[in-house]
Write an enzyme that holds these catalytic residues in place. Sequence first.
Site, mmCIF file in Angstrom:
data_model
loop_
_atom_site.group_PDB
_atom_site.id
_atom_site.type_symbol
_atom_site.label_atom_id
_atom_site.label_comp_id
_atom_site.label_asym_id
_atom_site.label_seq_id
_atom_site.Cartn_x
_atom_site.Cartn_y
_atom_site.Cartn_z
ATOM 1 N N LYS A 286 0.837 -1.192 0.000
ATOM 2 C CA LYS A 286 0.000 0.000 0.000
ATOM 3 C C LYS A 286 0.879 1.250 0.000
ATOM 4 O O LYS A 286 1.974 1.241 0.569
ATOM 5 C CB LYS A 286 -0.881 0.043 1.254
ATOM 6 C CG LYS A 286 -1.942 -1.034 1.374
ATOM 7 C CD LYS A 286 -2.687 -0.871 2.694
ATOM 8 C CE LYS A 286 -3.716 -1.970 2.910
ATOM 9 N NZ LYS A 286 -4.876 -1.833 2.026
ATOM 10 N N ARG B 47 -9.669 -11.936 3.007
ATOM 11 C CA ARG B 47 -10.489 -13.073 2.573
ATOM 12 C C ARG B 47 -9.711 -14.379 2.651
ATOM 13 O O ARG B 47 -10.302 -15.442 2.857
ATOM 14 C CB ARG B 47 -11.014 -12.814 1.155
ATOM 15 C CG ARG B 47 -9.961 -12.759 0.086
ATOM 16 C CD ARG B 47 -10.432 -12.062 -1.176
ATOM 17 N NE ARG B 47 -10.567 -10.630 -0.973
ATOM 18 C CZ ARG B 47 -10.963 -9.771 -1.926
ATOM 19 N NH1 ARG B 47 -11.288 -10.231 -3.124
ATOM 20 N NH2 ARG B 47 -11.051 -8.486 -1.673
#
Length: 507
Positions: A287, A361
Amino acid sequence: MPPDLRMQPLPFPMMTLTSETKLDLEKAGVLVLGVEPSADSGESSDGKTTANCIAVSSLPESLAATVKNACSSGEVTGKPGELTSFATGNAQTPWIVLAGLGASDKRTRGSAIELGAAVVRSLASKPRQQITFALGDGVATENHDAVVAGAVSGCEGQHLYQREPSISVPEAIAFVGYSAESVSRGEKLGQSINHTRRLVNEPPSIMNPTGFAQYAEKIASDCGLTCEVWDEKKLEAENCRAILAVGRASTSPPRLVMLRHDGGGDEAPLVVVGKGVTFDSGGLSLKPSDGMVDMKCDMAGAATVVGVMNALAKLKVPRNVIGLCGLAENMVSGDSYKLGDVIETRSGKTIEILNTDAEGRVVLADTLDVAVQQKPQAIVDLATLTGACMVALGIDVAGLMTNNQALCDAVQSAAESECEPVWQLPMFSLYDDKVKSKVADIKNVGEGRWGGAITAAKFLENFVADVPWVHIDIAGPAFVDSPKPHRDAGATGVMVRSLVRWIENAS
């Protein structure tokens, strides 16, 4: 081993809460009175806006006159959220807060909890010995606990390591005309919300997987939950390869926390699952700094599970409920999991990794399989999963996705009752192909930019078998940049109240 960077935060906010049958001005301290717009046009004969103090008849004549003068001054309207504070010149009750309740047909549990929190926050700039709420019948009886929960939650913020705290916790808060049961319930709900907020607001150097597990163990010990923590060896033995892959670049190894509340006899449990990525750098799909600054909040789903389980135990809810927290830190090292890797999950299904920043996830894949193994009636998972959900719904609304409409309706109804906004997104079968992989069973990102919240849910659906399941994407409302009158910036504790209500109402 990394250095121990743990510091001592401010103590968890605790105060004495009491239920009072009548107003005792000698010990009222700061007196909080409810006001509403006048029943007529809301204007006096001279054109000034007027309001009506609901409990003014309980006050002595001189103090009642002071309050009536304030309500007819044109400065007090009774609109919801309006707070007017003033000194009375009365030695017994030196300070009064007039709290706007709004029109009676617009008052909700949401406005009740915001009222309690906003009042306490407005008085938090200096120490207070006593705050007394005397709202008369301005709040419906069934919402009394919400006022109390708000007052408690208003004492917690993100100021945990300030040398001069910006929030002073009052020593005592009294609620006139509220039952002991309402005060007790509100206190337990408020504290549970605050536990969730405390977990999220702590720095990631402290609330790493190990620190989170220790906090959960302490909560369990205090409230009577059963707690089991899976360390990396247990995770290996349980074939939780997905959790281990996400966390293997970190010096703080992954954990899985299982909290159990046994209140329902022989019935099959409900399972609440939370994503607990205690810090998300993005891994090798790194990020930018701006996208990383709030990533201590990426474990808000797991923190919500802890808050919910604490509330269920404290309230002695007659249900069997299991809370599961999949915990990992998504970092960068020579041992990071990589784009192109294929991971065999605990269920046996294989995942192709195409973006290491879609790690939540992957952690949930194993955690949901553990949930299925418990043979539950239903599974609800919470996760700060996708920015796509915020694009679709904004930052204040959580997204619901499901394989069982009746279950989703029940969760949505509970959220609406608690005034926590949610919205259901579709799970059409046409999305199934978006997560199919050419080299594994599924891939961890969908095709292109579109429908990202739904394709993430479709990924998760692969790991719930045929169990009724709802996925709640709380990426927007779990953590906020700006304060509001009823809460600080930072963690919000969203969905704790809603899930407690859903579980209490579950048939």
